[in-house]
Scaffold this motif. Structure first.
Motif, short mmCIF file in Angstrom:
data_model
loop_
_atom_site.label_atom_id
_atom_site.label_comp_id
_atom_site.label_asym_id
_atom_site.label_seq_id
_atom_site.Cartn_x
_atom_site.Cartn_y
_atom_site.Cartn_z
N VAL A 40 0.84 -1.20 0.00
CA VAL A 40 0.00 0.00 0.00
C VAL A 40 0.88 1.25 0.00
O VAL A 40 2.04 1.21 0.38
N GLY A 41 0.29 2.37 -0.42
CA GLY A 41 1.01 3.63 -0.42
C GLY A 41 1.33 4.08 1.00
O GLY A 41 0.56 3.84 1.92
N GLY A 42 2.47 4.74 1.15
CA GLY A 42 2.85 5.16 2.50
C GLY A 42 3.79 6.35 2.49
O GLY A 42 4.34 6.74 1.45
N GLY A 43 3.95 6.94 3.65
CA GLY A 43 4.87 8.06 3.83
C GLY A 43 5.32 8.10 5.27
O GLY A 43 4.88 7.29 6.09
N PHE A 44 6.21 9.03 5.58
CA PHE A 44 6.71 9.10 6.95
C PHE A 44 7.16 10.50 7.29
O PHE A 44 7.35 11.35 6.40
N THR A 45 7.33 10.75 8.59
CA THR A 45 8.02 11.94 9.05
C THR A 45 8.94 11.53 10.18
O THR A 45 8.62 10.59 10.93
N GLN A 46 10.06 12.19 10.29
CA GLN A 46 11.07 11.78 11.27
C GLN A 46 11.53 13.03 11.99
O GLN A 46 12.32 13.79 11.46
N ARG A 47 11.03 13.25 13.21
CA ARG A 47 11.27 14.52 13.89
C ARG A 47 12.02 14.40 15.20
O ARG A 47 12.47 15.42 15.74
N GLY A 48 12.18 13.20 15.73
CA GLY A 48 13.02 13.06 16.92
C GLY A 48 14.49 13.19 16.55
O GLY A 48 14.88 12.91 15.42
#
Lengths: 340, 340
Positions: A40-48
Motif C-alpha cells: 500500500v502507499g505510504g509516507g513518513f516523518t522523522q522529527r526526533g
C-alpha cells in the motif's frame, strides 16, 4: 464519530498487528495489505533527534517503489533493527513484496526502533532479533490489539511512568477509517502538573470516562521525567487509513499526524527521542470518491493526529509497573480508581 | 598530486575495508576510526530512485549522534540490509560505538544495498546475511583493497558489462587525503559510444596508462545497457578523508562527491538505481588548520568526486566475466590488450 470495534489500528481493513514480547524488549509488526493482498502507499516523518530507521529513503515521494508491506516498531535501539530481516522472510514466504520478475518479490519493510530501558538491566539480557521479527509477523492478526507492556512497548517508559504500546481508531461519517498504534517511550511526560493525561481532552466515545479527574493536591506526586537520564527515548508510531494514498499524500498526512505526539507528550521530538511516524493507506476507498484530495488529506491528518494522542493515553493507561518504573495508575491511583 | 600507496580508500588513516564474497552476492564493510578508535563525523546523499538504506535519518545534521563507526555496502537488494546487525555485533564485541552509559555502546552502522543479479539466478541461491556482515567486519584491514567481483560487487553489473568493487585515493599537497570505494551496479554505462571509459579522463598518476584508446570502429560492439532489464541497479559508495568533519560539512562533501558517479556512468541516479553515497572524516587533520572551511569542503568534495569516478573505472577494469555478464576487458579486448 466513534472508534471502530477494536478502537485500534486493526479497525482499518487490511491492517494486522503482531507482537513478540521478550523479557527486556520486544517487536511490534504492522502489516498492511491492499485489496490485492500486496503493498500500500505510504509516507513518513522523522522529527526526533535520535532516529533509528530503515528503508525510510525509499518512502520519499521522488523515489520509485510506491507500495509498502509492513512497518516494524522495536525496542533495543539500533540493535532492534535486526528484527526487520525476519519480517522480510515472513513476507517473502507468503509471496508478499515488490515484484522483481520471475515470481520473486522484495518485501518493503520500514522500521523504527527506540532506546528502551524500563527493565533497568544495562545492557538488557535480550534484544529484538531476526526470530522475534519473524514471529511477530507470523502472529499478526486483525483482532483487538494488546496494549501496554507488549511488543515494542515492553521496555518503554513515558517520562516518569511506564510506557508501552497503545492504539486507537476513529470512523468518520464519510466512511474514512483512521487508526494509530504507538510505542510510547518518551522523554517527555504524558500528563500535566496535576497528573491529568494531556491526551484525554481528545476523548472519543467516552473511552476515558472511567478516569477520575485529579486536582491540585496531586502536584507534589508528579514524578520527575525519565529516571535514569534523558537522551534514551522515542515515540514511534504507525497511522493507517482505508483511503488510497500516494506517497506524497501519505507524507503530508504524517506531518499532520505527528502533532498528535506533541499534544500528548511534553516535551516531544527532543534530541534524544527517536520519534518517527509512518502512514499507510490500504486503498479500500478511492481518493477521487471523497472530494478534493487536499481537503481529504487534511481530514485524515487531523483524525490521525487525534488518534495518535488517544493511542498514547491508551498506552500509558495499559502499562503495568515493572521493577524500575511505576505505571501511571500505580503513580496516580486516585485517577485510576474506577478503571477496570 | 598522486594516489596514496594503495590507490584505495584505505590510504585514509583510520579506514579499513573487509569483503565477504558469496557465490551470488556479497558484503563490503568500511570501518572508520577516529584518533581515539571511536566514531567519526559523517554525512550522506541519496539520489538514486530505488534506495535501500539504514540509519540514514540519524546522519542528518539536525539529529543528535555525531559519529559513525562503519558503513555496509551490500548486494541482495533489501534483503542485504540483514548484514548490518552482524557488523554491529562485531563492533560491539570490540567496545566500539556510541556510548550509552555503563560501558555499553550502540555501534552506529549505516548501510546501502543494491539489487545485484550478475549471476543470473533469480532469486539468488544465497544472500548477504548476519554472518557475512560479521565476517566482513572482522576481515577489515587497512591494506590494499581487493576490487572487481568481490564483496558488494560480486553480483554487480555496470550497464552492459560486469560491474564490481573499485577504489581510488589521492593525496593533496596540503596533506589532505581523500579515498573512495564504490560498488558499481549501474543501469547506466561507464563508457562512451566508442567504448572509452568516461572516468579515464580524470586519471591521476598514469593509473590508466595501460589502457589502449579505442576508436570509431568499435561502435557496433558496444553492448546494450543492462541485459535483463532496467530498474534493478545502483552504485553505492563511501568517501573518506583524514580531515575532521561535522555532519553538515560531510553532507555537503557528499553532494559534491556524488557528481563523480554522474561523470563516470551515464545515465546515473535513475528510477531503478539505489545510488547512495556516504562521507566519513577520520579527524587526523583539524579543519581549522587548513583554512576557510568552505574552501576546504569544496576542495575535499572536488577531490572526492574525481576519486569516485576513478574508482568506478577501477571497478570496471577489475571485474571478471561471469556466466551471464562479460567483463569490460572481454567486451573490448583491444582497449585492454596491454593490461596486466
Amino acid at each position: 464519530m466513534s472508534p471502530g470495534p477494536n478502537n485500534a489500528i486493526t479497525d482499518v481493513p487490511g491492517i494486522s498487528v503482531g507482537h513478540v514480547t521478550g523479557p527486556d524488549s520486544g517487536v511490534t509488526v504492522v502489516r498492511a495489505a491492499g485489496p490485492n493482498g500486496q503493498g500500500v502507499g505510504g509516507g513518513f516523518t522523522q522529527r526526533g533527534g535520535s532516529p533509528v530507521t530503515r528503508e525510510t529513503d525509499l518512502m520519499r515521494p521522488d523515489n520509485m517503489v510506491e507500495t509498502m508491506n509492513a512497518v516494524v516498531l522495536s525496542g533495543g535501539s539500533s540493535y532492534g533493527l535486526a528484527a526487520a530481516p525476519g519480517v522480510m522472510q515472513c513476507l517473502e514466504n507468503a509471496g508478499i513484496g515488490f515484484s522483481v520478475g520471475g515470481g520473486n518479490v522484495v518485501p518493503i519493510v520500514q522500521a523504527a526502533s527506540t532506546f528502551d530501558r524500563a527493565t533497568c538491566s544495562a545492557p538488557p539480557a535480550s534484544r529484538p532479533d531476526y526470530t522475534s521479527g519473524l514471529q511477530a509477523c507470523l502472529a499478526a492478526n486483525s483482532g483487538p490489539v494488546a496494549q501496554g507492556n507488549v511488543g515494542a512497548g515492553t521496555g518503554a517508559v513515558a517520562g516518569g511512568v511506564k510506557g508501552g504500546i497503545g492504539s486507537a481508531s476513529i470512523v468518520l461519517p464519510n466512511g474514512i477509517i483512521v487508526g494509530a498504534i504507538v510505542a510510547v517511550n518518551s522523554e517527555g511526560v504524558p500528563y500535566d502538573d496535576t497528573g491529568t493525561l494531556f491526551g484525554t481532552t481528545l476523548e472519543v466515545g467516552n473511552e476515558f470516562r472511567d478516569l477520575t479527574k485529579i486536582g491540585e493536591l496531586i502536584k507534589y506526586r508528579v514524578p520527575a521525567s525519565l529516571p535514569g537520564g534523558a537522551l534514551r527515548s522515542g515515540t514511534n508510531a504507525v497511522v493507517a487509513t482505508n483511503v488510497q494514498l500516494t506517497k506524497s499524500q501519505a507524507t503530508k498526512i504524517a506531518e499532520i499526524a505527528d502533532d498528535g505526539v506533541a499534544r500528548a507528550v511534553n516535551p516531544a521530538h527532543t534530541a534524544g527521542d527517536s520519534d518517527t511516524l509512518f502512514v499507510l493507506g490500504t486503498a479500500r476507498l478511492a481518493m477521487a470518491s471523497l472530494g478534493d484530495p487536499n481537503a481529504v488529506v487534511t481530514q485524515i491528518g487531523t483524525a490521525a493526529a487525534n488518534a495518535v494522542s488517544r493511542a498514547i493515553v491508551h498506552a500509558v493507561l495499559s502499562a503495568r509497573s515493572t521493577t524500575c518504573h511505576k505505571s501511571y495508575c500505580d503513580t496516580f491511583p486516585l485517577a485510576c480508581r474506577f478503571r477496570r
